[in-house]
Design an enzyme around this catalytic site. Structure first.
Site, PDB file in Angstrom:
ATOM      1  N   GLY A 297     -19.598  14.873 -26.670  1.00  0.00           N
ATOM      2  CA  GLY A 297     -19.929  13.570 -27.238  1.00  0.00           C
ATOM      3  C   GLY A 297     -21.233  13.034 -26.679  1.00  0.00           C
TER       4      GLY A 297
ATOM      5  N   ARG B  87     -19.851  20.641 -30.704  1.00  0.00           N
ATOM      6  CA  ARG B  87     -18.742  21.270 -29.999  1.00  0.00           C
ATOM      7  C   ARG B  87     -18.667  22.725 -30.468  1.00  0.00           C
ATOM      8  NH1 ARG B  87     -16.343  17.145 -27.390  1.00  0.00           N
ATOM      9  NH2 ARG B  87     -16.480  15.068 -28.328  1.00  0.00           N
TER      10      ARG B  87
ATOM     11  N   GLY C 253     -19.725  15.832 -20.575  1.00  0.00           N
ATOM     12  CA  GLY C 253     -18.508  15.420 -19.899  1.00  0.00           C
ATOM     13  C   GLY C 253     -17.668  16.595 -19.433  1.00  0.00           C
ATOM     14  N   ASP C 254     -16.352  16.407 -19.389  1.00  0.00           N
ATOM     15  CA  ASP C 254     -15.490  17.424 -18.793  1.00  0.00           C
ATOM     16  C   ASP C 254     -15.496  18.743 -19.558  1.00  0.00           C
ATOM     17  OD1 ASP C 254     -14.145  16.346 -20.938  1.00  0.00           O
ATOM     18  OD2 ASP C 254     -12.282  15.936 -19.856  1.00  0.00           O
TER      19      ASP C 254
ATOM     20  N   ILE D  35     -19.366   8.319 -21.918  1.00  0.00           N
ATOM     21  CA  ILE D  35     -19.079   6.886 -21.829  1.00  0.00           C
ATOM     22  C   ILE D  35     -17.732   6.613 -21.179  1.00  0.00           C
ATOM     23  CG2 ILE D  35     -20.502   6.408 -23.860  1.00  0.00           C
ATOM     24  CD1 ILE D  35     -17.884   5.895 -25.412  1.00  0.00           C
TER      25      ILE D  35
ATOM     26  N   ASP E  16     -15.167   9.253 -16.436  1.00  0.00           N
ATOM     27  CA  ASP E  16     -13.952   9.895 -15.927  1.00  0.00           C
ATOM     28  C   ASP E  16     -14.214  11.174 -15.147  1.00  0.00           C
ATOM     29  OD1 ASP E  16     -14.816  11.393 -18.060  1.00  0.00           O
ATOM     30  OD2 ASP E  16     -12.873  11.512 -19.069  1.00  0.00           O
TER      31      ASP E  16
ATOM     32  N   ARG F 200      -9.400   8.121 -24.185  1.00  0.00           N
ATOM     33  CA  ARG F 200      -8.185   8.910 -24.432  1.00  0.00           C
ATOM     34  C   ARG F 200      -7.396   9.113 -23.139  1.00  0.00           C
ATOM     35  NH1 ARG F 200     -10.564  12.978 -26.111  1.00  0.00           N
ATOM     36  NH2 ARG F 200     -10.390  14.340 -24.301  1.00  0.00           N
TER      37      ARG F 200
ATOM     38  N   LYS G 272      -2.744 -21.713 -25.820  1.00  0.00           N
ATOM     39  CA  LYS G 272      -3.919 -20.896 -26.098  1.00  0.00           C
ATOM     40  C   LYS G 272      -4.114 -20.843 -27.602  1.00  0.00           C
ATOM     41  CE  LYS G 272      -4.661 -17.933 -22.143  1.00  0.00           C
ATOM     42  NZ  LYS G 272      -5.200 -16.627 -21.740  1.00  0.00           N
TER      43      LYS G 272
ATOM     44  N   GLN H 280     -19.250   2.474 -30.095  1.00  0.00           N
ATOM     45  CA  GLN H 280     -19.428   2.415 -28.638  1.00  0.00           C
ATOM     46  C   GLN H 280     -20.395   3.466 -28.102  1.00  0.00           C
ATOM     47  OE1 GLN H 280     -15.132   1.830 -26.962  1.00  0.00           O
ATOM     48  NE2 GLN H 280     -14.993   2.349 -29.128  1.00  0.00           N
ATOM     49  N   ARG H 281     -20.617   4.526 -28.852  1.00  0.00           N
ATOM     50  CA  ARG H 281     -21.496   5.595 -28.380  1.00  0.00           C
ATOM     51  C   ARG H 281     -22.959   5.360 -28.732  1.00  0.00           C
ATOM     52  NH1 ARG H 281     -18.512  11.301 -29.703  1.00  0.00           N
ATOM     53  NH2 ARG H 281     -16.869  11.169 -28.122  1.00  0.00           N
TER      54      ARG H 281
END
Length: 328
Positions: free
Chosen positions: A15, A76, A106-107, A131, A134, A176, A218, A259-260
């Site tokens: 990603g 990927r 990432g991982d 992002i 982790d 995730r 609230k 978000q990316r």
């Protein structure tokens, strides 16, 4: 000191994350500064297999600091997980006389790099670009800060309409296996509740908390749900809450790949630059199968094997407690 590495390739895999381009720029220019020939691999490990490897000079990375995504593209690659695919990738590296590899991801990216290095002896340094934040060995991974800012900006806008209509919003964010984005964005946005993969929170507990908020008048509530929560995604949880708690008009927003994207924050631009600079220097120093990471504002090396022990990553206890205390 004369570099013991003559040709370095850099790739981005998995990603994308804001700040990857800053890291690419730093890798390329640091290598060139030291007299090393630099190459860019297009589309991650897929590019190693298809020999989509291009020479890069200092101008190849001009005016990319502010760009999201990655100029090298990413993909990927299932074939790289096979012995045959890794052999083809190694043959292409040798054909191009590449003796050092910087991988940004990432991982999944690091898992592939570790096996590749162990099997063929390729010198590899990893840069944590994800992002999700982790990977063990770095307080912050590349893109995490920008992603949180993107989430907070979206929640601020949702809060406006929630207040106007007396609504309960469930907002699903990425994560995730890691609740890092959900946890920090919940505190920064003043969310009433947050559901994390690392913490068991039943729907009944959530309903009790929302009922308490309603009793104290609230006018709206925001619940942030990490996509990997054990009770399900935001739609599933919102449906179950709605069945027993209809005080609010209930709405769901999935932020998803929003978000990316986007221009990286100043933090991620600087972090990417520091990590890219350090990665090349680590290769020059003879390091391999190491990840460069930020620990206490210093760049440190962590073995890729250790960095991959993601399940030992712990969310900050004070932040976990704050989600309860500050949301009353």
């Amino acid at each position: 000191m004369e570099p013991n590495i003559k040709n370095i390739a850099v790739l981005t895999s998995g990603g994308d994350a804001p700040g990857m381009n800053a890291a690419i720029r730093a890798v390329v220019r640091t290598g060139i500064y030291h007299g090393i020939n630099m190459f860019g691999v297009m589309q991650g490990y897929q590019g190693l297999i298809t020999d989509n490897i291009k020479p890069m000079d200092a101008r190849s990375v001009s005016n990319i600091l502010h760009l999201g995504g990655t100029i090298l593209k990413t993909a990927r690659c299932l074939e790289f997980k096979t012995d045959e695919g890794q052999q083809i990738a190694y043959n292409n590296l040798k054909k191009n006389d590449i003796d050092g590899l910087v991988v940004i991801g990432g991982d999944g990216t690091f898992t592939g790099a570790k096996r590749f290095s162990e099997t063929f002896g390729v010198k590899v340094i990893g840069i944590p670009g994800t992002i999700d934040n982790d990977l063990v060995g770095s307080d912050f991974t590349l893109g995490y800060d920008t992603a949180i800012n993107t989430v907070i900006e979206a929640i601020d806008k949702i809060r406006d309409t929630a207040d106007a209509h007396d609504r309960l919003f469930f907002i699903e964010v990425m994560g995730r296996d890691s609740g890092c984005i959900a946890l920090r964005s919940s505190i920064a946005s003043g969310a009433e509740a947050v559901l994390l993969p690392e913490k068991e929170t039943s729907v009944n507990e959530l309903i009790e908390k929302l009922a308490l908020g309603a009793a104290t008048k609230k006018s709206s509530s925001i619940v942030i749900v990490a996509e990997g929560h054990k009770q399900g995604g935001a739609y599933d949880i919102a449906k179950r809450v709605k069945e027993t708690f209809d005080h609010y008009d209930t709405k769901v927003t999935i932020l998803g790949h929003l978000q990316r994207g986007g221009s990286p924050s100043s933090f991620d631009r600087i972090l990417g630059s520091r990590l890219g600079f350090a990665a090349v220097n680590a290769l020059i120093a003879g390091e391999t199968e190491q990840m460069v990471g930020l620990k206490g504002n210093e760049i440190k090396l962590t073995s890729i094997r250790e960095a991959l022990t993601a399940h030992s990553f712990k969310l900050e206890p004070d932040l976990m407690e704050m989600t309860e205390v500050l949301s009353i």
